[in-house]
Design a protein around this motif. Structure first.
Motif, PDB file in Angstrom:
ATOM      1  N   ARG A  21       0.832  -1.206   0.000  1.00  0.00           N
ATOM      2  CA  ARG A  21       0.000   0.000   0.000  1.00  0.00           C
ATOM      3  C   ARG A  21       0.866   1.255   0.000  1.00  0.00           C
ATOM      4  O   ARG A  21       0.615   2.197  -0.762  1.00  0.00           O
ATOM      5  N   GLN A  22       1.913   1.274   0.823  1.00  0.00           N
ATOM      6  CA  GLN A  22       2.806   2.433   0.875  1.00  0.00           C
ATOM      7  C   GLN A  22       3.497   2.661  -0.471  1.00  0.00           C
ATOM      8  O   GLN A  22       3.610   3.803  -0.928  1.00  0.00           O
ATOM      9  N   ALA A  23       3.943   1.582  -1.102  1.00  0.00           N
ATOM     10  CA  ALA A  23       4.592   1.710  -2.411  1.00  0.00           C
ATOM     11  C   ALA A  23       3.594   2.204  -3.449  1.00  0.00           C
ATOM     12  O   ALA A  23       3.930   3.041  -4.307  1.00  0.00           O
ATOM     13  N   ARG A  24       2.369   1.722  -3.382  1.00  0.00           N
ATOM     14  CA  ARG A  24       1.331   2.168  -4.314  1.00  0.00           C
ATOM     15  C   ARG A  24       1.046   3.651  -4.120  1.00  0.00           C
ATOM     16  O   ARG A  24       0.978   4.424  -5.090  1.00  0.00           O
ATOM     17  N   GLU A  25       0.898   4.071  -2.871  1.00  0.00           N
ATOM     18  CA  GLU A  25       0.633   5.478  -2.589  1.00  0.00           C
ATOM     19  C   GLU A  25       1.818   6.350  -2.996  1.00  0.00           C
ATOM     20  O   GLU A  25       1.628   7.455  -3.513  1.00  0.00           O
ATOM     21  N   HIS A  26       3.031   5.870  -2.774  1.00  0.00           N
ATOM     22  CA  HIS A  26       4.236   6.606  -3.175  1.00  0.00           C
ATOM     23  C   HIS A  26       4.256   6.815  -4.694  1.00  0.00           C
ATOM     24  O   HIS A  26       4.722   7.844  -5.183  1.00  0.00           O
ATOM     25  N   LEU A  34      -3.271   0.378  -9.968  1.00  0.00           N
ATOM     26  CA  LEU A  34      -2.279  -0.672  -9.722  1.00  0.00           C
ATOM     27  C   LEU A  34      -2.784  -1.998 -10.252  1.00  0.00           C
ATOM     28  O   LEU A  34      -2.036  -2.744 -10.893  1.00  0.00           O
ATOM     29  N   ALA A  35      -4.037  -2.295  -9.996  1.00  0.00           N
ATOM     30  CA  ALA A  35      -4.617  -3.546 -10.491  1.00  0.00           C
ATOM     31  C   ALA A  35      -4.503  -3.632 -12.007  1.00  0.00           C
ATOM     32  O   ALA A  35      -4.124  -4.675 -12.556  1.00  0.00           O
ATOM     33  N   GLU A  36      -4.785  -2.529 -12.672  1.00  0.00           N
ATOM     34  CA  GLU A  36      -4.695  -2.487 -14.130  1.00  0.00           C
ATOM     35  C   GLU A  36      -3.251  -2.716 -14.590  1.00  0.00           C
ATOM     36  O   GLU A  36      -3.002  -3.519 -15.489  1.00  0.00           O
ATOM     37  N   LYS A  37      -2.302  -2.029 -13.962  1.00  0.00           N
ATOM     38  CA  LYS A  37      -0.891  -2.164 -14.351  1.00  0.00           C
ATOM     39  C   LYS A  37      -0.352  -3.565 -14.070  1.00  0.00           C
ATOM     40  O   LYS A  37       0.514  -4.056 -14.783  1.00  0.00           O
ATOM     41  N   ALA A  38      -0.863  -4.192 -13.008  1.00  0.00           N
ATOM     42  CA  ALA A  38      -0.395  -5.520 -12.612  1.00  0.00           C
ATOM     43  C   ALA A  38      -1.224  -6.640 -13.231  1.00  0.00           C
ATOM     44  O   ALA A  38      -0.939  -7.815 -13.003  1.00  0.00           O
ATOM     45  N   ASP A  39      -2.250  -6.283 -13.980  1.00  0.00           N
ATOM     46  CA  ASP A  39      -3.169  -7.251 -14.589  1.00  0.00           C
ATOM     47  C   ASP A  39      -3.801  -8.150 -13.519  1.00  0.00           C
ATOM     48  O   ASP A  39      -3.823  -9.376 -13.637  1.00  0.00           O
ATOM     49  N   LEU A  40      -4.294  -7.495 -12.478  1.00  0.00           N
ATOM     50  CA  LEU A  40      -4.988  -8.174 -11.377  1.00  0.00           C
ATOM     51  C   LEU A  40      -6.311  -7.448 -11.136  1.00  0.00           C
ATOM     52  O   LEU A  40      -6.497  -6.332 -11.604  1.00  0.00           O
ATOM     53  N   ILE A  62       2.942  -7.164  -9.016  1.00  0.00           N
ATOM     54  CA  ILE A  62       2.847  -5.892  -8.303  1.00  0.00           C
ATOM     55  C   ILE A  62       4.216  -5.214  -8.252  1.00  0.00           C
ATOM     56  O   ILE A  62       4.321  -4.003  -8.476  1.00  0.00           O
ATOM     57  N   GLY A  63       5.263  -5.974  -7.986  1.00  0.00           N
ATOM     58  CA  GLY A  63       6.605  -5.411  -7.972  1.00  0.00           C
ATOM     59  C   GLY A  63       6.970  -4.788  -9.308  1.00  0.00           C
ATOM     60  O   GLY A  63       7.507  -3.681  -9.369  1.00  0.00           O
ATOM     61  N   ARG A  64       6.666  -5.494 -10.378  1.00  0.00           N
ATOM     62  CA  ARG A  64       6.954  -4.964 -11.729  1.00  0.00           C
ATOM     63  C   ARG A  64       6.130  -3.719 -12.017  1.00  0.00           C
ATOM     64  O   ARG A  64       6.634  -2.741 -12.574  1.00  0.00           O
ATOM     65  N   ALA A  65       4.858  -3.742 -11.645  1.00  0.00           N
ATOM     66  CA  ALA A  65       3.979  -2.606 -11.907  1.00  0.00           C
ATOM     67  C   ALA A  65       4.426  -1.363 -11.147  1.00  0.00           C
ATOM     68  O   ALA A  65       4.288  -0.242 -11.639  1.00  0.00           O
ATOM     69  N   LEU A  66       4.978  -1.555  -9.949  1.00  0.00           N
ATOM     70  CA  LEU A  66       5.424  -0.435  -9.128  1.00  0.00           C
ATOM     71  C   LEU A  66       6.905  -0.119  -9.315  1.00  0.00           C
ATOM     72  O   LEU A  66       7.404   0.851  -8.743  1.00  0.00           O
ATOM     73  N   ASP A  67       7.602  -0.968 -10.075  1.00  0.00           N
ATOM     74  CA  ASP A  67       9.049  -0.839 -10.249  1.00  0.00           C
ATOM     75  C   ASP A  67       9.758  -0.860  -8.891  1.00  0.00           C
ATOM     76  O   ASP A  67      10.609  -0.025  -8.596  1.00  0.00           O
ATOM     77  N   VAL A  68       9.352  -1.841  -8.080  1.00  0.00           N
ATOM     78  CA  VAL A  68       9.897  -2.020  -6.733  1.00  0.00           C
ATOM     79  C   VAL A  68      10.444  -3.437  -6.629  1.00  0.00           C
ATOM     80  O   VAL A  68       9.755  -4.388  -7.005  1.00  0.00           O
ATOM     81  N   PRO A  69      11.681  -3.605  -6.124  1.00  0.00           N
ATOM     82  CA  PRO A  69      12.221  -4.952  -5.948  1.00  0.00           C
ATOM     83  C   PRO A  69      11.369  -5.777  -4.976  1.00  0.00           C
ATOM     84  O   PRO A  69      10.878  -5.245  -3.971  1.00  0.00           O
ATOM     85  N   LEU A  70      11.210  -7.049  -5.266  1.00  0.00           N
ATOM     86  CA  LEU A  70      10.416  -7.914  -4.393  1.00  0.00           C
ATOM     87  C   LEU A  70      10.950  -7.914  -2.961  1.00  0.00           C
ATOM     88  O   LEU A  70      10.189  -8.043  -2.016  1.00  0.00           O
ATOM     89  N   SER A  71      12.245  -7.777  -2.819  1.00  0.00           N
ATOM     90  CA  SER A  71      12.845  -7.784  -1.478  1.00  0.00           C
ATOM     91  C   SER A  71      12.295  -6.667  -0.602  1.00  0.00           C
ATOM     92  O   SER A  71      12.257  -6.806   0.613  1.00  0.00           O
ATOM     93  N   ASP A  72      11.827  -5.570  -1.210  1.00  0.00           N
ATOM     94  CA  ASP A  72      11.245  -4.491  -0.420  1.00  0.00           C
ATOM     95  C   ASP A  72       9.937  -4.898   0.237  1.00  0.00           C
ATOM     96  O   ASP A  72       9.526  -4.319   1.224  1.00  0.00           O
ATOM     97  N   PHE A  73       9.265  -5.876  -0.346  1.00  0.00           N
ATOM     98  CA  PHE A  73       7.985  -6.327   0.193  1.00  0.00           C
ATOM     99  C   PHE A  73       8.113  -7.453   1.211  1.00  0.00           C
ATOM    100  O   PHE A  73       7.160  -7.741   1.922  1.00  0.00           O
ATOM    101  N   VAL A  74       9.260  -8.121   1.245  1.00  0.00           N
ATOM    102  CA  VAL A  74       9.372  -9.306   2.092  1.00  0.00           C
ATOM    103  C   VAL A  74      10.468  -9.220   3.154  1.00  0.00           C
ATOM    104  O   VAL A  74      10.843 -10.217   3.729  1.00  0.00           O
ATOM    105  N   ARG A  75      10.943  -8.057   3.432  1.00  0.00           N
ATOM    106  CA  ARG A  75      11.993  -7.934   4.451  1.00  0.00           C
ATOM    107  C   ARG A  75      11.448  -8.015   5.837  1.00  0.00           C
ATOM    108  O   ARG A  75      10.325  -7.993   6.129  1.00  0.00           O
TER     109      ARG A  75
END
Length: 75
Positions: A21-26, A34-40, A62-75
């Motif tokens: 959510r924070q990455a999406r808002e950022h 986001l759903a549209e960009k992530a095809d969800l 979601i990571g690809r749609a936000l251009d955020v590394p997956l590691s940012d979501f799972v730390r």
């Protein structure tokens, strides 16, 4: 989520949803965008952000749609 879900697992899912959510808002995106960009579906994004857990393939999208590394979501 099952009623017998361990507390640590529930908290980890909530934390992951918060990070998404924070990455999406950022990125200044609505759940719909986001759903549209992530095809969800938007309801999928809503459930994930609410802490319902996430499939690995959805996390990748979601990571690809936000251009955020997956590691940012799972730390």
């Amino acid at each position: 989520m099952p009623d017998d879900q361990p507390e640590w697992e529930r908290l980890a899912c909530q934390d992951q949803g918060d990070r998404i959510r924070q990455a999406r808002e950022h990125a200044n995106l609505t759940q719909e965008k986001l759903a549209e960009k992530a095809d969800l579906g938007r309801s999928t994004i809503q459930r994930i952000e609410a802490g319902a857990g996430i499939k690995y393939t959805h996390l990748i999208r979601i990571g690809r749609a936000l251009d955020v590394p997956l590691s940012d979501f799972v730390r």
